[in-house]
Scaffold this active site. Structure first.
Site, short mmCIF file in Angstrom:
data_model
loop_
_atom_site.label_atom_id
_atom_site.label_comp_id
_atom_site.label_asym_id
_atom_site.label_seq_id
_atom_site.Cartn_x
_atom_site.Cartn_y
_atom_site.Cartn_z
N LYS A 114 3.32 -1.93 11.12
CA LYS A 114 2.31 -2.21 12.01
C LYS A 114 2.08 -2.39 13.31
O LYS A 114 3.01 -3.41 13.99
CB LYS A 114 1.05 -3.20 11.53
CG LYS A 114 -0.39 -2.91 11.48
CD LYS A 114 -0.95 -2.03 10.50
CE LYS A 114 -2.95 -1.73 11.14
NZ LYS A 114 -3.43 -0.49 10.07
N LYS B 136 0.34 -1.59 0.58
CA LYS B 136 0.26 0.03 0.13
C LYS B 136 0.86 1.32 0.16
O LYS B 136 0.45 2.23 -0.34
CB LYS B 136 -1.07 0.40 1.53
CG LYS B 136 -1.63 1.14 1.49
CD LYS B 136 -2.25 1.58 2.34
CE LYS B 136 -2.96 0.23 3.22
NZ LYS B 136 -3.85 -0.56 4.20
N ASP C 114 -5.74 3.05 13.87
CA ASP C 114 -6.31 1.82 12.84
C ASP C 114 -7.58 1.75 14.02
O ASP C 114 -7.71 2.34 15.13
CB ASP C 114 -5.34 0.64 13.00
CG ASP C 114 -5.59 -0.39 12.04
OD1 ASP C 114 -6.04 -0.41 10.27
OD2 ASP C 114 -5.87 -1.24 11.87
N ASN D 223 -14.47 5.44 12.15
CA ASN D 223 -13.08 6.91 11.42
C ASN D 223 -14.05 6.38 9.73
O ASN D 223 -14.58 7.16 8.70
CB ASN D 223 -11.91 6.60 11.43
CG ASN D 223 -11.38 7.83 10.90
OD1 ASN D 223 -10.44 7.13 9.69
ND2 ASN D 223 -10.97 9.06 10.92
P1 NDP Z 1 -12.47 2.95 14.18
O1 NDP Z 1 -12.13 2.00 15.45
O2 NDP Z 1 -13.16 4.28 13.87
O3 NDP Z 1 -14.02 2.23 13.45
C1 NDP Z 1 -14.08 0.18 13.53
C2 NDP Z 1 -15.26 0.22 13.04
O4 NDP Z 1 -15.42 -1.25 12.55
C3 NDP Z 1 -16.88 0.81 14.13
O5 NDP Z 1 -17.51 0.19 13.66
C4 NDP Z 1 -16.82 -1.05 14.78
O6 NDP Z 1 -17.67 -1.94 15.13
C5 NDP Z 1 -16.22 -1.90 13.42
N1 NDP Z 1 -15.92 -3.54 13.38
C6 NDP Z 1 -14.41 -3.40 14.29
N2 NDP Z 1 -14.55 -4.80 14.38
C7 NDP Z 1 -15.52 -5.78 13.97
C8 NDP Z 1 -15.76 -6.95 13.76
N3 NDP Z 1 -14.71 -7.47 14.13
N4 NDP Z 1 -16.52 -7.10 13.44
C9 NDP Z 1 -17.63 -5.88 13.63
N5 NDP Z 1 -17.65 -5.14 12.82
C10 NDP Z 1 -16.20 -4.46 13.80
O7 NDP Z 1 -11.70 2.24 13.16
P2 NDP Z 1 -11.08 2.43 11.14
O8 NDP Z 1 -12.70 3.27 10.70
O9 NDP Z 1 -9.96 3.76 11.60
O10 NDP Z 1 -10.63 1.07 10.49
C11 NDP Z 1 -11.54 0.02 9.82
C12 NDP Z 1 -10.82 -0.62 8.55
O11 NDP Z 1 -10.65 0.35 7.95
C13 NDP Z 1 -9.76 -1.30 9.62
O12 NDP Z 1 -9.96 -2.62 8.81
C14 NDP Z 1 -8.67 -0.78 9.68
O13 NDP Z 1 -7.61 -0.96 9.37
C15 NDP Z 1 -8.78 0.07 8.42
N6 NDP Z 1 -8.57 0.91 7.75
C16 NDP Z 1 -8.15 1.86 8.82
C17 NDP Z 1 -7.43 3.29 8.33
C18 NDP Z 1 -6.95 4.47 9.03
O14 NDP Z 1 -7.00 5.78 8.57
N7 NDP Z 1 -8.35 4.49 10.25
C19 NDP Z 1 -6.84 3.50 7.15
C20 NDP Z 1 -6.54 2.22 6.24
C21 NDP Z 1 -7.10 1.22 6.59
P3 NDP Z 1 -17.44 -1.55 17.06
O15 NDP Z 1 -17.37 -0.63 17.30
O16 NDP Z 1 -18.69 -2.25 17.37
O17 NDP Z 1 -15.98 -2.52 17.41
#
Ligand code: NDP
Length: 447
Positions: free
Chosen positions: A126, A114, A166, A240
């Site tokens: 990571k 990436k 993350d 996020n």
């Molecule tokens: P957040 O913690 O802000 O949000 C994660 C979201 O996903 C929450 O709604 C959470 O629900 C849900 N979630 C997490 N684990 C599970 C699970 N096992 N089953 C169902 N829902 C789940 O994280 P981000 O938005 O930052 O990250 C989301 C994804 O994006 C990840 O895969 C991350 O690696 C990827 N990512 C993030 C980046 C970033 O800049 N933040 C950059 C590139 C990729 P709940 O609150 O119930 O756990």
């Protein structure tokens, strides 16, 4: 070819047999990159992919902390420094109870490709901990972050390894960790990205991953003379990435029908608007409550407990929650309901069988390592601004983000164009990322 791939994977598996997510990520890359290596003799005899699957360094450490009732808790912290051929290690920190070595190694491996795709000089890493921030007080989260950084600080630095957020690590956690690093080192440096805007952060960084995933989808849609205007979009997650993917899709005239968290999904048949999204942001980021609260506020919406949103008919799907959240059955449902574009905001959210089904049905499918690279790209821009001791405007950063997503799309097309005129973005992303990192590794010798 199959024999070469199998014997490579057998050897990797012999060292990593108990790491299923890591093996899944390596398998996906090996299947597209090994044929490219065989066809290009500059890579012959260099064992280059085997060198890339072995982390340069893995740090594991104890994170003891005291909870609000005075009990001593212990978690396990990690930092995987995967590859520094093209720049210092760069990649997020995840705080989630499921965190283990396999998950962080898969994420670090994906991050290498990436980061190479962003065109910025960043290696891949990571880290994180098996700490669950849900239900913890701010004071508990602060004490955990301080303890975590008290060990991590000796392994990172603005020219060595620059972590970011993350899952479970947002502005609050970055702030506590930055404060502790600054105290321990007595230095104000750009050692973390995702910082607050008044203390070294970049405009557009919170929005970057979600916006970037939408920009990437826009580029894919343009290949079919399509746009977001009037399209139905189904999004998973409510964190996020999901929040800002929804914001940008709405701005571009799409109807966003769903959001989810680990308890289930909400379906709003009228679509989210700015006011509803602002409600979700307060709910998740400030009150830290569950997504089902949405239906109390907006009774025309429905909550589907324990389910994922992929059964809701849509044109575009954006998995933005977590790994392996979209399986073969979900892919079949999406395709049969007319979905023709999938842009991954999360890392590795689609299973290998789901991806095969999407390819077989000529869905515009973007793997996370290409489509969610906007987050780390703007982290790279935050590092650049920290080094310059200067801040770019919101429009400047957003324009750079759009240009980077366009360049990533172009790189995927140049390595992923198929004879039938379709584009295999997975193959394109893997090979484009591989070429950049492998060429740097070859130039630097056996190190
Ligand atoms: P957040 O913690 O802000 O949000 C994660 C979201 O996903 C929450 O709604 C959470 O629900 C849900 N979630 C997490 N684990 C599970 C699970 N096992 N089953 C169902 N829902 C789940 O994280 P981000 O938005 O930052 O990250 C989301 C994804 O994006 C990840 O895969 C991350 O690696 C990827 N990512 C993030 C980046 C970033 O800049 N933040 C950059 C590139 C990729 P709940 O609150 O119930 O756990």
């Amino acid at each position: 070819m199959e024999q070469i791939i199998n014997s490579f994977l057998e050897e990797v598996n012999s060292r990593n047999a108990h790491e299923p997510e890591f093996m899944q990520a390596v398998t996906e890359v090996a299947q597209t990159v090994l044929p490219y290596i065989v066809a290009n003799d500059i890579y012959h005899g260099k064992n280059i992919l085997m060198r890339m699957v072995e982390p340069e360094r893995v740090v594991m450490f104890r994170v003891p902390w005291v909870d609000d009732s005075g009990e001593i808790q212990v978690n396990r912290g990690y930092r995987i420094e995967m590859n520094s051929a093209i720049g210092p290690y760069k990649g997020g920190l995840r705080f989630h109870e499921s965190v283990n070595l396999s998950i962080l190694k898969f994420l670090a491996f994906e991050q290498v490709f990436k980061n190479a795709l962003t065109t910025l000089p960043m290696g891949g890493g990571k880290g994180g901990a098996d700490f669950n921030p849900k239900g913890k007080s701010d004071a508990e989260v602060m004490r955990f972050c301080q303890s975590f950084m008290t060990e991590l600080f000796r392994h990172i630095g603005p020219n060595r390894d620059i972590p970011a957020g993350d899952i479970g690590v947002g502005g609050r956690e970055i702030g506590y960790m930055f404060g502790q690093y600054k105290r321990l080192k007595n230095e104000f440096t750009g050692v973390l990205t995702g910082k607050g805007i008044s203390w070294g952060g970049s405009l557009i960084r919170p929005e970057a991953t979600g916006y970037g995933a939408v920009y990437f989808a826009q580029n894919m849609l343009q290949t079919r003379a399509e746009s977001f205007e009037g399209k139905k979009v189904v999004i998973s997650g409510a964190g996020n990435v999901a929040q800002y993917a929804a914001e940008k899709a709405i701005q571009l005239g799409a109807t966003v029908l769903t959001l989810s968290d680990s308890s289930g999904f909400i379906h709003d048949p009228e679509g989210l608007d700015d006011e509803k999204l602002a409600y979700v942001m307060t709910l998740k980021n400030v009150k830290r409550q569950r997504i089902h609260e949405y239906v109390k506020q907006y009774p025309k919406a429905t909550f589907h407990k324990g389910e994922k949103p992929w059964s809701v008919p849509c044109d575009i799907a954006m998995p933005c929650a977590t790994q392996n959240e979209l399986d073969e059955k979900d892919a079949k449902t999406l395709v049969s309901n007319g979905c023709y574009c999938i842009s991954e905001g999360a890392n590795m959210p689609s299973t290998p069988k789901a991806i095969s089904h999407l390819h077989a049905n000529k869905v515009l499918y973007a793997p996370g390592k290409a489509s969610n690279a906007g987050g780390v790209a703007v982290s790279g821009l935050e590092m650049a601004q920290n080094s310059l001791r200067y801040n770019w405007t919101r429009d400047e950063v957003d324009q750079r983000l759009q240009d980077i997503m366009k360049d990533i799309h172009k790189a995927c097309v140049s390595y992923g164009a198929q004879d039938d005129g379709s584009i295999n973005y997975e193959k394109g992303a893997n090979i484009a990322g591989f070429v950049k990192v492998a060429d740097a590794m070859l130039a630097q010798g056996v190190v």
